[in-house]
Design a protein around this motif. Structure first.
Motif, PDB file in Angstrom:
ATOM      1  N   GLU A 108       0.818  -1.210   0.000  1.00 49.94           N
ATOM      2  CA  GLU A 108       0.000   0.000   0.000  1.00 49.94           C
ATOM      3  C   GLU A 108       0.849   1.256   0.000  1.00 49.94           C
ATOM      4  OE1 GLU A 108      -3.450   2.078   2.802  1.00 49.94           O
ATOM      5  OE2 GLU A 108      -3.080  -0.084   2.943  1.00 49.94           O
ATOM      6  N   ARG A 109       1.975   1.233   0.716  1.00 47.69           N
ATOM      7  CA  ARG A 109       2.822   2.427   0.823  1.00 47.69           C
ATOM      8  C   ARG A 109       4.008   2.415  -0.133  1.00 47.69           C
ATOM      9  NH1 ARG A 109       3.259   3.741   7.350  1.00 47.69           N
ATOM     10  NH2 ARG A 109       1.006   3.879   7.738  1.00 47.69           N
ATOM     11  N   THR A 110       4.257   1.305  -0.788  1.00 47.73           N
ATOM     12  CA  THR A 110       5.476   1.195  -1.595  1.00 47.73           C
ATOM     13  C   THR A 110       5.240   1.008  -3.090  1.00 47.73           C
ATOM     14  OG1 THR A 110       5.536  -1.187  -1.139  1.00 47.73           O
ATOM     15  CG2 THR A 110       6.789   0.250   0.343  1.00 47.73           C
ATOM     16  N   SER A 111       4.073   0.513  -3.484  1.00 42.94           N
ATOM     17  CA  SER A 111       3.856   0.179  -4.896  1.00 42.94           C
ATOM     18  C   SER A 111       4.051   1.376  -5.814  1.00 42.94           C
ATOM     19  CB  SER A 111       2.445  -0.396  -5.097  1.00 42.94           C
ATOM     20  OG  SER A 111       2.362  -1.713  -4.610  1.00 42.94           O
ATOM     21  N   MET A 112       3.648   2.573  -5.357  1.00 41.46           N
ATOM     22  CA  MET A 112       3.687   3.738  -6.233  1.00 41.46           C
ATOM     23  C   MET A 112       5.085   4.323  -6.405  1.00 41.46           C
ATOM     24  SD  MET A 112       0.790   3.763  -7.443  1.00 41.46           S
ATOM     25  CE  MET A 112       0.747   5.300  -8.349  1.00 41.46           C
ATOM     26  N   GLU A 113       6.095   3.715  -5.762  1.00 41.70           N
ATOM     27  CA  GLU A 113       7.470   4.128  -6.032  1.00 41.70           C
ATOM     28  C   GLU A 113       7.849   3.790  -7.471  1.00 41.70           C
ATOM     29  OE1 GLU A 113      10.016   2.425  -3.092  1.00 41.70           O
ATOM     30  OE2 GLU A 113       8.980   3.413  -1.426  1.00 41.70           O
ATOM     31  N   VAL A 114       7.217   2.761  -8.009  1.00 42.78           N
ATOM     32  CA  VAL A 114       7.352   2.428  -9.424  1.00 42.78           C
ATOM     33  C   VAL A 114       5.968   2.543 -10.046  1.00 42.78           C
ATOM     34  CG1 VAL A 114       7.843   0.614 -11.102  1.00 42.78           C
ATOM     35  CG2 VAL A 114       9.337   0.903  -9.119  1.00 42.78           C
ATOM     36  N   GLN A 115       5.842   3.411 -11.036  1.00 42.69           N
ATOM     37  CA  GLN A 115       4.564   3.617 -11.699  1.00 42.69           C
ATOM     38  C   GLN A 115       4.683   3.227 -13.170  1.00 42.69           C
ATOM     39  OE1 GLN A 115       3.019   7.579 -10.958  1.00 42.69           O
ATOM     40  NE2 GLN A 115       3.616   7.503  -8.809  1.00 42.69           N
ATOM     41  N   ILE A 116       3.533   2.969 -13.790  1.00 45.14           N
ATOM     42  CA  ILE A 116       3.513   2.660 -15.219  1.00 45.14           C
ATOM     43  C   ILE A 116       3.103   3.927 -15.957  1.00 45.14           C
ATOM     44  CG2 ILE A 116       2.644   1.144 -17.017  1.00 45.14           C
ATOM     45  CD1 ILE A 116       4.238  -0.250 -14.752  1.00 45.14           C
ATOM     46  N   ASP A 117       4.042   4.475 -16.714  1.00 43.25           N
ATOM     47  CA  ASP A 117       3.788   5.724 -17.438  1.00 43.25           C
ATOM     48  C   ASP A 117       3.183   5.447 -18.804  1.00 43.25           C
ATOM     49  OD1 ASP A 117       3.864   8.448 -18.130  1.00 43.25           O
ATOM     50  OD2 ASP A 117       5.766   8.164 -19.183  1.00 43.25           O
ATOM     51  N   HIS A 118       2.158   6.223 -19.153  1.00 42.90           N
ATOM     52  CA  HIS A 118       1.708   6.296 -20.536  1.00 42.90           C
ATOM     53  C   HIS A 118       2.649   7.271 -21.237  1.00 42.90           C
ATOM     54  CE1 HIS A 118      -2.102   4.750 -18.767  1.00 42.90           C
ATOM     55  NE2 HIS A 118      -2.121   4.073 -19.896  1.00 42.90           N
TER      56      HIS A 118
END
Length: 220
Positions: free
Chosen positions: A120-130
């Motif tokens: 919940e607190r760490t996943s968004m450290e890596v995002q999928i960019d369009h």
């Protein structure tokens, strides 16, 4: 009707600095199959140049469900891209390797090595960019696409990269005229990929965007 089989432009066509599956890699200024910056410039000339249309009516939902399983492989698109772009991945047991738990990202935009951990607190450290932001696409022709075509655009591996979360937030919905990766070594493949996506989905560029793309590609 989309031009989905344009010469040198397909989801399976590797870009400069990218592997054949579209994942980032260090390159020699040429795309897989010999496609070069000069050829990307030629593709840029095929794109119409128009003003940015109003953002009126834009909604993420008009590009289909978030991370839809459009290739019907049983995995959502976010996890497909994490699996493609990360190394040393581990997967949630019982998901047929469809849920990435951990991995290592060599961020193409900033050059950092990021240890990814699902949470919940760490996943968004890596995002999928369009790479071509959906809002930018909406203002440059995607309004004319069908919902199924927009869903394909939003989930097309050609238009997706796993990247550093804060840099993705910094980019937001900018085009090449207002944002480029801070890592200069990745600007050529980044711009080349944007051109490929826009050509594939019959989108256009603004005059300022085209000029910025030309500057980048002429420096490759």
């Amino acid at each position: 009707m989309l031009a989905l089989a344009l010469t040198g432009v397909s989801a399976g066509c590797g870009l400069s600095g990218e592997a054949p599956d579209g994942s980032p890699r260090e390159g020699n200024g040429k795309q897989e199959g010999g496609r070069s910056a000069s050829e990307a410039l030629k593709d840029l000339e095929k794109l119409p140049v128009k003003g940015r249309a109003p953002k009126t009516g834009f909604d993420r939902d008009k590009f289909g469900p978030t991370w839809a399983d459009v290739d019907h492989n049983g995995c959502d698109t976010r996890n497909d891209i994490l699996k493609r772009d990360l190394k040393d991945e581990t997967f949630k047991e019982g998901t047929h390797d469809c849920v990435v738990l951990t991995g290592v990202l060599e961020d193409p935009y900033g050059g950092k090595t990021i240890e990814f951990t699902r949470g919940e607190r760490t996943s968004m450290e890596v995002q999928i960019d369009h790479v071509v932001a959906l809002s930018d696409a909406w203002q440059k022709g995607a309004q004319r696409l069908s919902e199924s075509e927009r869903t394909e655009l939003a989930n097309d591996p050609l238009n997706l990269l796993a990247v550093d979360g804060p840099l993705n937030n910094q980019k937001s919905d900018a085009d090449a005229a207002t944002w480029l990766p801070p890592r200069r070594a990745y600007r050529c493949p980044y711009v080349s990929r944007q051109i490929s996506v826009k050509l594939k989905y019959e989108l256009w560029v603004t005059a300022g965007e085209k000029a910025a793309m030309e500057r980048v590609l002429k420096s490759c």
